[in-house]
Design a protein around this motif. Structure first.
Motif, PDB file in Angstrom:
ATOM      1  N   GLY A   1       3.101  57.237  -3.902  1.00 36.91           N
ATOM      2  CA  GLY A   1       4.394  56.806  -4.419  1.00 36.91           C
ATOM      3  C   GLY A   1       4.853  57.566  -5.645  1.00 36.91           C
ATOM      4  O   GLY A   1       6.052  57.584  -5.953  1.00 36.91           O
ATOM      5  N   ASN A   2       3.924  58.205  -6.341  1.00 32.70           N
ATOM      6  CA  ASN A   2       4.276  59.028  -7.504  1.00 32.70           C
ATOM      7  C   ASN A   2       4.434  60.499  -7.135  1.00 32.70           C
ATOM      8  O   ASN A   2       4.596  61.348  -8.011  1.00 32.70           O
ATOM      9  N   SER A   3       4.355  60.808  -5.840  1.00 38.53           N
ATOM     10  CA  SER A   3       4.574  62.177  -5.333  1.00 38.53           C
ATOM     11  C   SER A   3       3.708  63.204  -6.058  1.00 38.53           C
ATOM     12  O   SER A   3       4.185  64.236  -6.528  1.00 38.53           O
TER      13      SER A   3
ATOM     14  N   ASP B   1      -8.081  64.760 -14.658  1.00 38.57           N
ATOM     15  CA  ASP B   1      -8.047  65.990 -15.452  1.00 38.57           C
ATOM     16  C   ASP B   1      -6.858  66.875 -15.105  1.00 38.57           C
ATOM     17  O   ASP B   1      -6.345  67.594 -15.966  1.00 38.57           O
ATOM     18  N   LEU B   2      -6.423  66.833 -13.828  1.00 40.70           N
ATOM     19  CA  LEU B   2      -5.330  67.693 -13.369  1.00 40.70           C
ATOM     20  C   LEU B   2      -4.403  66.901 -12.462  1.00 40.70           C
ATOM     21  O   LEU B   2      -4.800  65.909 -11.847  1.00 40.70           O
ATOM     22  N   VAL B   3      -3.183  67.384 -12.351  1.00 47.56           N
ATOM     23  CA  VAL B   3      -2.223  66.820 -11.409  1.00 47.56           C
ATOM     24  C   VAL B   3      -1.584  67.965 -10.621  1.00 47.56           C
ATOM     25  O   VAL B   3      -1.267  69.018 -11.176  1.00 47.56           O
ATOM     26  N   VAL B   4      -1.425  67.761  -9.315  1.00 45.45           N
ATOM     27  CA  VAL B   4      -0.749  68.714  -8.436  1.00 45.45           C
ATOM     28  C   VAL B   4       0.451  68.000  -7.813  1.00 45.45           C
ATOM     29  O   VAL B   4       0.363  66.830  -7.444  1.00 45.45           O
ATOM     30  N   GLY B   5       1.561  68.712  -7.712  1.00 46.26           N
ATOM     31  CA  GLY B   5       2.792  68.115  -7.198  1.00 46.26           C
ATOM     32  C   GLY B   5       3.777  67.772  -8.286  1.00 46.26           C
ATOM     33  O   GLY B   5       4.961  67.536  -8.024  1.00 46.26           O
ATOM     34  N   GLN B   6       3.289  67.730  -9.517  1.00 52.38           N
ATOM     35  CA  GLN B   6       4.125  67.535 -10.709  1.00 52.38           C
ATOM     36  C   GLN B   6       3.655  68.526 -11.772  1.00 52.38           C
ATOM     37  O   GLN B   6       2.505  68.985 -11.739  1.00 52.38           O
TER      38      GLN B   6
ATOM     39  N   ASP C   1       5.792  63.304 -15.301  1.00 49.33           N
ATOM     40  CA  ASP C   1       6.881  63.523 -14.348  1.00 49.33           C
ATOM     41  C   ASP C   1       6.553  62.850 -13.022  1.00 49.33           C
ATOM     42  O   ASP C   1       5.409  62.863 -12.566  1.00 49.33           O
ATOM     43  N   LEU C   2       7.580  62.259 -12.396  1.00 49.72           N
ATOM     44  CA  LEU C   2       7.383  61.551 -11.129  1.00 49.72           C
ATOM     45  C   LEU C   2       8.505  61.888 -10.155  1.00 49.72           C
ATOM     46  O   LEU C   2       8.932  61.046  -9.366  1.00 49.72           O
TER      47      LEU C   2
ATOM     48  N   ASN D   1       6.237  65.300  -1.983  1.00 54.33           N
ATOM     49  CA  ASN D   1       7.049  64.113  -1.699  1.00 54.33           C
ATOM     50  C   ASN D   1       6.206  63.180  -0.833  1.00 54.33           C
ATOM     51  O   ASN D   1       6.036  63.402   0.353  1.00 54.33           O
ATOM     52  N   ASN D   2       5.627  62.184  -1.481  1.00 58.81           N
ATOM     53  CA  ASN D   2       4.769  61.200  -0.815  1.00 58.81           C
ATOM     54  C   ASN D   2       3.571  61.839  -0.094  1.00 58.81           C
ATOM     55  O   ASN D   2       3.386  61.653   1.117  1.00 58.81           O
TER      56      ASN D   2
END
Length: 230
Positions: A16-18, A35-40, A45-46, A56-57
């Motif tokens: 849901g947070n893409s 530790d990391l985020v992919v897609g943002q 950012d969401l 996207n989802n």
């Protein structure tokens, strides 16, 4: 929606947070931060998007060798990172299901059945030789007999349909209704056939389109589909 461990790393598609969250080591305490985020670009950012660094989802992450695969469901695509990201906001290397990264998700122009399109891919797996993805809303499973190396590369085999241009649902040994989960040993293949309330198993890996399963679990036979067997 999905969770996956590879070596010491934990991958969680935060649908849901893409975005997909990555822990470099398996968490040992409650509430441990990723530790990391992919897609943002960052953890605050969401915004869903279609770029090479957006999602996207997403519903599934899977690592094989050095590659990270993400089932970017609402964008109707699979993004492939040739190396597992080491920084937030990393850019995917190739995309499957689209000719370019910036294509809109479920636009009708992208849903004409073909070996190069998805409609809500929910799950994927690989045995390091083949890539297998559930193309859920097209009631089929797509198989690349060699790991894809280029954007929009066509699948080589399809299960659930006799060809790449039909998307009919059904409940036989060779059809699906919204397949969701998939896994393989490299020899055997198993698919969770969600709306048919069953799991289909192939004792040897399929080599032809529309190959029939050998075993059904959750139903007494291949021609029943009731939840809890009625």
């Amino acid at each position: 929606q999905g969770v996956y461990i590879s070596g010491t790393k934990l991958f969680v598609p935060d649908t849901g947070n893409s975005r997909t969250l990555i822990w470099s080591t398996i968490p040992t305490v409650s509430g441990q931060s990723a530790d990391l985020v992919v897609g943002q670009a960052n953890f605050t950012d969401l915004v869903a998007g279609v770029g090479a660094s957006q999602s996207n989802n997403p519903t599934r992450a899977f690592v094989s060798g050095t590659k990270l695969y993400i089932g970017d469901t609402t964008n109707s695509r699979v993004t492939v990172f040739n190396t597992v990201p080491t920084v937030s906001g990393a850019t995917a290397s190739i995309v499957l299901g689209k000719t370019i990264f910036d294509s809109i998700g479920n636009s009708s122009s992208f849903l004409t059945p073909a070996a190069t399109v998805f409609h809500n891919p929910n799950n994927l797996t690989t045995d390091r030789t083949r890539l297998i993805a559930t193309d859920s809303e097209n009631h089929r499973v797509l198989i690349w007999t060699a790991i894809p190396t280029s954007t929009n590369q066509a699948a080589n085999l399809v299960l659930g349909q006799t060809n790449f241009t039909t998307v009919n649902s059904g409940f036989t040994a060779s059809t699906f209704d919204t397949p969701n989960g998939v896994t393989t040993t490299g020899v055997k293949l198993a698919v969770a056939d969600q709306n048919n309330n069953r799991v289909l198993i192939w004792n040897t890996f399929p080599t032809v389109n529309g190959d029939a399963a050998d075993i059904v679990i959750g139903q007494a036979n291949f021609t029943s589909r009731s939840d809890n067997q009625g």
